[in-house]
Write an enzyme that holds these catalytic residues in place. Structure first.
Site, short mmCIF file in Angstrom:
data_model
loop_
_atom_site.label_atom_id
_atom_site.label_comp_id
_atom_site.label_asym_id
_atom_site.label_seq_id
_atom_site.Cartn_x
_atom_site.Cartn_y
_atom_site.Cartn_z
N TYR A 1 -0.77 -3.41 15.76
CA TYR A 1 -0.99 -2.79 14.44
C TYR A 1 -0.96 -3.86 13.34
O TYR A 1 -1.77 -3.84 12.41
CB TYR A 1 0.08 -1.72 14.20
N ARG B 1 -8.21 -5.76 6.61
CA ARG B 1 -8.06 -4.48 7.30
C ARG B 1 -8.98 -3.40 6.76
O ARG B 1 -9.03 -2.31 7.30
CB ARG B 1 -6.61 -4.00 7.20
N GLN C 1 5.02 -0.03 -3.89
CA GLN C 1 3.56 0.03 -3.79
C GLN C 1 3.10 1.47 -3.71
O GLN C 1 3.60 2.26 -2.89
CB GLN C 1 3.08 -0.74 -2.55
N ARG D 1 -9.69 0.14 12.63
CA ARG D 1 -9.18 -0.94 13.48
C ARG D 1 -9.21 -0.47 14.92
O ARG D 1 -8.55 0.50 15.29
CB ARG D 1 -7.76 -1.33 13.06
N TYR E 1 0.07 4.29 -3.17
CA TYR E 1 -1.27 4.79 -2.85
C TYR E 1 -1.44 6.08 -3.62
O TYR E 1 -0.58 6.96 -3.54
CB TYR E 1 -1.37 5.12 -1.35
N LYS F 1 -3.60 -4.09 -6.98
CA LYS F 1 -3.80 -4.81 -5.72
C LYS F 1 -5.12 -4.41 -5.07
O LYS F 1 -5.48 -3.23 -5.06
CB LYS F 1 -2.64 -4.47 -4.78
N SER G 1 6.20 -0.26 0.76
CA SER G 1 4.96 0.51 0.86
C SER G 1 5.20 2.01 0.72
O SER G 1 6.24 2.52 1.14
CB SER G 1 4.31 0.24 2.22
N HIS H 1 -6.79 -6.71 1.67
CA HIS H 1 -5.89 -5.92 2.51
C HIS H 1 -5.69 -6.62 3.87
O HIS H 1 -5.60 -5.99 4.92
CB HIS H 1 -6.49 -4.52 2.72
N THR I 1 -2.30 0.02 -5.20
CA THR I 1 -3.32 -0.46 -4.25
C THR I 1 -4.62 0.31 -4.44
O THR I 1 -4.63 1.54 -4.35
CB THR I 1 -2.81 -0.34 -2.81
C1 LIG Z 1 0.63 -4.01 9.32
C2 LIG Z 1 0.14 -4.01 7.91
C3 LIG Z 1 0.33 -2.87 7.13
C4 LIG Z 1 -0.10 -2.87 5.79
N1 LIG Z 1 0.17 -1.78 5.01
C5 LIG Z 1 -0.12 -1.83 3.68
C6 LIG Z 1 0.29 -0.78 2.81
O1 LIG Z 1 0.93 0.19 3.24
N2 LIG Z 1 -0.03 -0.89 1.50
C7 LIG Z 1 -0.72 -1.96 0.99
O2 LIG Z 1 -1.00 -2.00 -0.21
N3 LIG Z 1 -1.09 -2.97 1.80
C8 LIG Z 1 -0.80 -2.94 3.11
N4 LIG Z 1 -1.14 -4.00 3.92
C9 LIG Z 1 -1.79 -5.18 3.32
C10 LIG Z 1 -0.75 -6.19 2.83
O3 LIG Z 1 -0.07 -5.72 1.70
C11 LIG Z 1 -1.38 -7.54 2.48
O4 LIG Z 1 -2.45 -7.31 1.59
C12 LIG Z 1 -1.88 -8.32 3.69
O5 LIG Z 1 -1.02 -8.14 4.79
C13 LIG Z 1 -1.98 -9.80 3.36
O6 LIG Z 1 -2.49 -10.53 4.43
P1 LIG Z 1 -1.58 -11.34 5.50
O7 LIG Z 1 -1.00 -10.29 6.40
O8 LIG Z 1 -2.57 -12.21 6.17
O9 LIG Z 1 -0.51 -12.07 4.74
C14 LIG Z 1 -0.74 -4.01 5.26
C15 LIG Z 1 -0.93 -5.14 6.06
C16 LIG Z 1 -0.50 -5.15 7.36
C17 LIG Z 1 -0.68 -6.39 8.19
#
Ligand SMILES: Cc1cc2nc3c(=O)[nH]c(=O)nc-3n(C[C@H](O)[C@H](O)[C@H](O)COP(=O)(O)O)c2cc1C
Length: 395
Positions: free
Chosen positions: A28, A282, A131, A168, A133, A255, A110, A279, A159
Site C-alpha cells: 500500500y 499515487r 490534513q 493502484r 479531505y 497540498k 491524515s 501525491h 489536499t
Molecule cells: C501510503 C500513503 C498514504 C497516503 N495518504 C495520504 C492521505 O491520506 N492524505 C494526503 O493528503 N496524502 C496522502 N499521501 C501522500 C503523502 O502525503 C505525500 O504527498 C507523499 O507520500 C510524498 O511522497 P513520498 O512518499 O515519496 O515522500 C499518502 C502517501 C502514501 C505513500
C-alpha cells in the site's frame, strides 16, 4: 534483521519494513498509480540535479533550524499525511507524532488515519497539523474541522488532488482493507510477521477512527468502505479554500499543486502556503515529478507564499536540492512509513536522524552553514528539461 542504529539509509529502512509489515500494507505504501512512472520519476529526477562543491569555507556552527508556517522546525522536513498509518505498525500515528515532536519537526495527521485526532492529541503535548479531505458530507467536514480546532491543531493541510481516486494495481490485487480481512493468505502473513500481529492484537485502533462513530451510515466495516469510496468530492473547487479557511480560523496549507496556474489560484484564494506534490505518484500517473515542476512554481508564486515540496525524498541530499530550488521546507511520506514499519517510534526517529545527518554533511560540503542560505548558487547542473507544452509557456 539489523538493529535500527545499523540502518544507514532510507533504502535499508525500506528493506527492514518489508520484513516486518504484512504484504498488503507494505505494498500500500510502496505503490503508485497505474504504471508507477510518476512514482519512480519523483525519486529519479533528484539524481539529475548535481551539487556544487565548495572548499575552504568555515563549516563550524552549522544550523538546519528553520520555520514552517510560523512554527520552529529543527530541520526543513515535516511528516506528510498518510492514510492507514496505524496499519504499518499498531498505533502508528501516535508513534510517528511522538517521534516528530521529540525531533522538533511538524507532524501531519491524515483524515484517513487509523488513530483519531483525539487519540493523537491525548498522546502528544505539542500541536500537530491536520490534513483535510473535503467530502460530500459537508456537515461531517464541518465537524471534522471543529474537532481539529478543539484538539488545537495549528495548521490545516487541505489536499486538493484527490477528488477522485487514482488506481493502484497492487492494492486491488491484494484486496487491501482496514482492518484486514482474515483470508487464508492474510493469516499466513500474520504468522510470518508475529511482531506486527501482536501489536495489532494489543490495540483497539484498527479502523478509520476520524470517521467511525462520526457519520451515520458508516457504522460497520462494509458500510464504512462504501461510505468513504463515495465521499471524495468531485465538485471540490477553489471556493472551498476560503470556506475551509474561515471555518478553521488558522493557517491553511494547500497540498497537491503541480502547475503554476493552480499555484496562482491557490494563493489568490487565500492559501497560507502550498505543497508542490503529485501525491507521491499515487494519483495522475504520467504527471511530472514534483522536483521538476518546483522551479516554475517558485517563479510564479515564490514571492507571494511559502512553497513546500514532497515526493521522492529519500535522503537529506534530496531535501537540500529542494531547498536550493526554492522550497521553504519538505514533507516525507514513505521514508517515515518505512521507519515506522521497521521499528515503531524509534524507527521514525531513526529515519529523521538519517535524513538530518545527510542534510547536515551535504550542506557543509556545499560550503553552507545555515540551511536558510541555501539557494540556486549551490546547484552545479540540472539535467531536467523545462516545461515544453504544445500550448506554449502559459498554455
Ligand atoms: C501510503 C500513503 C498514504 C497516503 N495518504 C495520504 C492521505 O491520506 N492524505 C494526503 O493528503 N496524502 C496522502 N499521501 C501522500 C503523502 O502525503 C505525500 O504527498 C507523499 O507520500 C510524498 O511522497 P513520498 O512518499 O515519496 O515522500 C499518502 C502517501 C502514501 C505513500
Amino acid at each position: 534483521m539489523p538493529s535500527l542504529d545499523k540502518i544507514l539509509t532510507i533504502e535499508e529502512m525500506m528493506a527492514a519494513a518489508k520484513r516486518k509489515v504484512p504484504k498488503q500494507f507494505f505494498d500500500y505504501a510502496d505503490s503508485g498509480a497505474w504504471t508507477e512512472s510518476t512514482y519512480r520519476a519523483n525519486q529519479e529526477d533528484f539524481q539529475k540535479i548535481k551539487l556544487r562543491q565548495r572548499v575552504a569555507v568555515n563549516m563550524d556552527g552549522r544550523s538546519l533550524a528553520t520555520t514552517m508556517t510560523g512554527e520552529k522546525a529543527s530541520m526543513p522536513v515535516a511528516i506528510a499525511p498518510t492514510g492507514l498509518t496505524g496499519m504499518q505498525n499498531a498505533d502508528g500515528e501516535i508513534k510517528a507524532a511522538r517521534a516528530a515532536e521529540k525531533f522538533g519537526v511538524p507532524f501531519t495527521l491524515s483524515t484517513m488515519a487509523i488513530c483519531s485526532i483525539e487519540d493523537v492529541a491525548e498522546n502528544t503535548s505539542k500541536p500537530f497539523w491536520f490534513q483535510l479531505y473535503v467530502m460530500r458530507d459537508r456537515a461531517f467536514i464541518e465537524r471534522l474541522i471543529d474537532r481539529a480546532k478543539a484538539a488545537k491543531c495549528s495548521a490545516l493541510v487541505l489536499t486538493m488532488d484527490l477528488q477522485i481516486l487514482g488506481q493502484r494495481h497492487k492494492d486491488l490485487r491484494n484486496g487491501m482493507s482496514a482492518p484486514p480481512k482474515f483470508t487464508p493468505r492474510f493469516v499466513f502473513e500474520m504468522a510470518r510477521k508475529p511482531g506486527w500481529a501482536l501489536g495489532m492484537l494489543g490495540t483497539k485502533r484498527r479502523s478509520f477512527r476520524n470517521i467511525v462513530g462520526h457519520v451515520e451510515n458508516a457504522g460497520d466495516l462494509s458500510k464504512l468502505s462504501a461510505w468513504t469510496a463515495n465521499q471524495f468530492d468531485p465538485a471540490l473547487s477553489w471556493k472551498d479554500v476560503a470556506w475551509v479557511k474561515e471555518r478553521f480560523g488558522g493557517p491553511v496549507i494547500v497540498k497537491g499543486i503541480l502547475d503554476a496556474e493552480d499555484a496562482k489560484a491557490a494563493v489568490a484564494h487565500g492559501a497560507d502556503a502550498i505543497i508542490v506534490s503529485n501525491h507521491g505518484g499515487r494519483q495522475l500517473d504520467g504527471a511530472p515529478s514534483s522536483i521538476r515542476v518546483l522551479p516554475e512554481i517558485v517563479d510564479a508564486v515564490g514571492n507571494l507564499t511559502d512553497i513546500y515540496l514532497d515526493g521522492g525524498i529519500r535522503s537529506g541530499q534530496d531535501v537540500l536540492k529542494a531547498m536550493a530550488l526554492g522550497a521553504k521546507g519538505t514533507f516525507i511520506g514513505r521514508a517515515f512509513l518505512w521507519g515506522l514499519g521497521a521499528g515503531g517510534e524509534a524507527g521514525v526517529t531513526r529515519t529523521l536522524e538519517i535524513i538530518q545527518r545527510e542534510l547536515d554533511i551535504t550542506m557543509a560540503l556545499c560550503g553552507e552553514r545555515d540551511i536558510r542560505n541555501v539557494g540556486l548558487h549551490n546547484i552545479y547542473s540540472i539535467d531536467l528539461p523545462p516545461r515544453n507544452s504544445p500550448l506554449g509557456a502559459n498554455g
